[in-house]
Enzyme design. Structure first.
Site, PDB file in Angstrom:
ATOM      1  N   LYS A  32       0.638  -1.298   0.089  1.00  0.00           N
ATOM      2  CA  LYS A  32      -0.028  -0.099   0.200  1.00  0.00           C
ATOM      3  C   LYS A  32       0.818   1.217   0.099  1.00  0.00           C
ATOM      4  CE  LYS A  32      -2.464   1.798   3.865  1.00  0.00           C
ATOM      5  NZ  LYS A  32      -2.323   3.221   3.957  1.00  0.00           N
ATOM      6  N   ASP A  59      -3.449   4.388  -1.912  1.00  0.00           N
ATOM      7  CA  ASP A  59      -4.454   4.884  -0.998  1.00  0.00           C
ATOM      8  C   ASP A  59      -4.308   6.150  -0.928  1.00  0.00           C
ATOM      9  OD1 ASP A  59      -5.974   5.004   1.328  1.00  0.00           O
ATOM     10  OD2 ASP A  59      -4.246   4.489   2.568  1.00  0.00           O
ATOM     11  N   LYS A  61      -7.170   8.340  -1.239  1.00  0.00           N
ATOM     12  CA  LYS A  61      -8.591   8.800  -0.547  1.00  0.00           C
ATOM     13  C   LYS A  61      -9.126  10.162  -1.139  1.00  0.00           C
ATOM     14  CE  LYS A  61      -7.632   6.866   3.993  1.00  0.00           C
ATOM     15  NZ  LYS A  61      -6.331   6.494   3.969  1.00  0.00           N
ATOM     16  N   HIS A  63     -11.385  13.080  -2.750  1.00  0.00           N
ATOM     17  CA  HIS A  63     -12.509  13.686  -2.417  1.00  0.00           C
ATOM     18  C   HIS A  63     -12.475  15.177  -2.873  1.00  0.00           C
ATOM     19  CE1 HIS A  63     -15.505  14.681   1.134  1.00  0.00           C
ATOM     20  NE2 HIS A  63     -15.792  14.918  -0.073  1.00  0.00           N
ATOM     21  N   ASP A  64     -13.269  15.274  -4.025  1.00  0.00           N
ATOM     22  CA  ASP A  64     -13.078  16.578  -4.785  1.00  0.00           C
ATOM     23  C   ASP A  64     -14.565  16.414  -5.867  1.00  0.00           C
ATOM     24  OD1 ASP A  64     -12.500  19.059  -6.067  1.00  0.00           O
ATOM     25  OD2 ASP A  64     -10.262  18.566  -5.717  1.00  0.00           O
ATOM     26  N   THR A  68     -13.102  16.510 -11.312  1.00  0.00           N
ATOM     27  CA  THR A  68     -11.835  16.563 -10.974  1.00  0.00           C
ATOM     28  C   THR A  68     -11.447  15.098 -10.808  1.00  0.00           C
ATOM     29  OG1 THR A  68     -11.674  18.759 -10.292  1.00  0.00           O
ATOM     30  CG2 THR A  68      -9.876  17.311  -9.304  1.00  0.00           C
ATOM     31  N   THR A 122     -11.578   5.531  10.834  1.00  0.00           N
ATOM     32  CA  THR A 122     -11.614   4.815  12.122  1.00  0.00           C
ATOM     33  C   THR A 122     -11.163   5.899  13.078  1.00  0.00           C
ATOM     34  OG1 THR A 122      -9.744   3.905  11.479  1.00  0.00           O
ATOM     35  CG2 THR A 122     -11.525   2.616  11.453  1.00  0.00           C
ATOM     36  N   ARG A 184      -3.309  -6.874  14.169  1.00  0.00           N
ATOM     37  CA  ARG A 184      -2.243  -7.376  14.819  1.00  0.00           C
ATOM     38  C   ARG A 184      -2.184  -8.738  15.164  1.00  0.00           C
ATOM     39  NH1 ARG A 184      -1.112  -3.299  13.195  1.00  0.00           N
ATOM     40  NH2 ARG A 184      -0.604  -1.333  14.063  1.00  0.00           N
ATOM     41  N   GLN A 193      -3.472   1.970  17.146  1.00  0.00           N
ATOM     42  CA  GLN A 193      -4.798   1.245  16.715  1.00  0.00           C
ATOM     43  C   GLN A 193      -5.599   0.725  17.739  1.00  0.00           C
ATOM     44  OE1 GLN A 193      -5.699   1.461  13.805  1.00  0.00           O
ATOM     45  NE2 GLN A 193      -4.196   1.116  12.217  1.00  0.00           N
ATOM     46  N   ARG A 214       2.995  -1.355  10.487  1.00  0.00           N
ATOM     47  CA  ARG A 214       4.133  -1.659  11.557  1.00  0.00           C
ATOM     48  C   ARG A 214       4.489  -3.089  12.098  1.00  0.00           C
ATOM     49  NH1 ARG A 214       1.254   3.336  14.785  1.00  0.00           N
ATOM     50  NH2 ARG A 214      -0.306   2.229  13.593  1.00  0.00           N
TER      51      ARG A 214
END
Ligand code: C5P
Length: 237
Positions: A32, A59, A61, A63-64, A68, A122, A184, A193, A214
Site C-alpha cells: 500500500k 491509498d 482517498k 475527495h473533490d 476532478t 476509524t 495485529r 490502533q 508496523r
C-alpha cells in the site's frame, strides 16, 4: 495464497528500497502506497514497485468535485495499480465519476483497478461525527449508509474495521470488498490502533483483504513477520 497488504508508511523511496531488501527478490508483494510516500516521490515510486513485480494499492482517498476526481482516476488507472480509493462522503456522483475515470484510464490488456471507498475514518468518534459533520445518526448507521451508497454507485467495496464487516455485508452484498486495516498478530504491540483484530480473526469474519503496517515494517525480522502473518491470514496456524 492470499497476501496481506503491507502498508509502506515510509517518508521516502530510499527507505522503501532499504525495507524491501529484507525480502527475497522473487517474492511478489502486495503493498500500500499512501499520501506520505506518494507526495514525496510521486508516480515514480508506484512505477518502480510494479516494475519490481509487486501489486500496489494506491491509498490517496480522493475527495473533490466529480469532474476532478474522474480525471485524476484516469491518470491513476494508467499507472497499473490494483486497488485505489475515494471518500464516500464525496457522494454518488463523485464515486460514479471516479469509476468511469478508472475505466477510461485502464490500458488495453490490463484490468481496471478495484475501487473502494472510505466510509467514516476509524479515527472519527461518534461524537466528532455528530458535532463536526452534523450527522445525527450513530456511527454504525453512518458507516452502513456510506457502504450502501458506495455499492449503489457501482464501486467494489470499502475500507473498514474488521469489526464492521458483518454490518457492511448486510447493507450491501456477500461479495462486496471489505479491506481491513487495524490488524495485529496476537504477539505484536497494538501501537495507536484501538480496535484491532488478528489475521485469523479477520479471516473468520470475512475480510477480503487485510492491511498490515508496523507489525511488518517495524519488525526486526520483516520477512519472517510477513510470512507468519500470511500463514495466519491463510488459516495455516
Ligand atoms: O501500522 P498499521 O498496521 O497500524 O498501519 C495501518 C495502515 O492502514 C496505515 O497505513 C493506516 O494509515 C491505514 N489505515 C488505518 N485505518 C483506516 C484506514 C487506513 O489504519 N481506517
Amino acid at each position: 495464497m492470499k497476501r496481506p497488504i503491507i502498508a509502506l508508511d515510509f517518508p521516502n523511496g530510499q527507505e522503501v528500497q532499504t525495507f524491501l531488501e529484507n525480502f527475497p527478490k522473487e517474492e511478489s508483494l502486495f503493498v500500500k502506497v499512501g499520501m506520505e510516500l506518494f507526495y514525496k516521490e510521486g508516480p515514480q515510486v508506484v512505477k518502480m514497485l510494479i516494475e519490481e513485480g509487486h501489486d500496489v494499492f494506491l491509498d490517496l482517498k480522493l475527495h473533490d468535485i466529480p469532474n476532478t476526481v474522474g480525471s485524476a482516476m484516469r491518470n491513476i488507472a494508467s499507472l497499473g495499480v490494483k486497488i485505489t480509493n475515494v471518500h464516500a462522503a464525496g457522494g454518488k456522483e463523485m464515486m460514479e465519476a471516479a469509476l468511469k475515470g478508472l475505466e477510461e484510464g485502464t490500458l488495453t490488456g490490463q484490468t481496471r483497478p478495484e475501487l473502494i471507498a472510505v466510509t467514516q475514518l476509524t479515527s472519527t468518534s461518534e461524537e466528532q461525527m455528530q458535532n463536526d459533520q452534523l450527522i445525527k445518526v450513530s456511527l454504525e448507521e453512518s458507516v452502513a449508509h456510506y457502504a450502501s451508497i458506495t455499492n449503489e454507485s457501482g464501486l467494489d467495496g470499502v475500507v473498514c474495521s474488521a469489526l464492521e464487516v458483518e454490518k457492511i455485508r448486510e447493507a450491501t452484498n456477500e461479495t462486496f470488498i471489505c479491506l481491513t486495516p487495524g490488524i495485529r498478530p496476537a504477539k505484536s504491540a497494538v501501537g495507536d490502533q484501538k480496535r484491532v483484530v488478528t489475521p485469523s480473526r479477520a479471516k473468520k469474519i470475512g475480510s477480503t483483504y487485510i492491511v498490515v503496517g508496523r507489525p511488518i515494517t517495524q519488525s526486526e525480522t520483516p520477512y519472517e513477520s510477513y510470512l507468519e502473518i500470511k500463514k495466519e491470514w491463510n488459516g495455516e496456524k
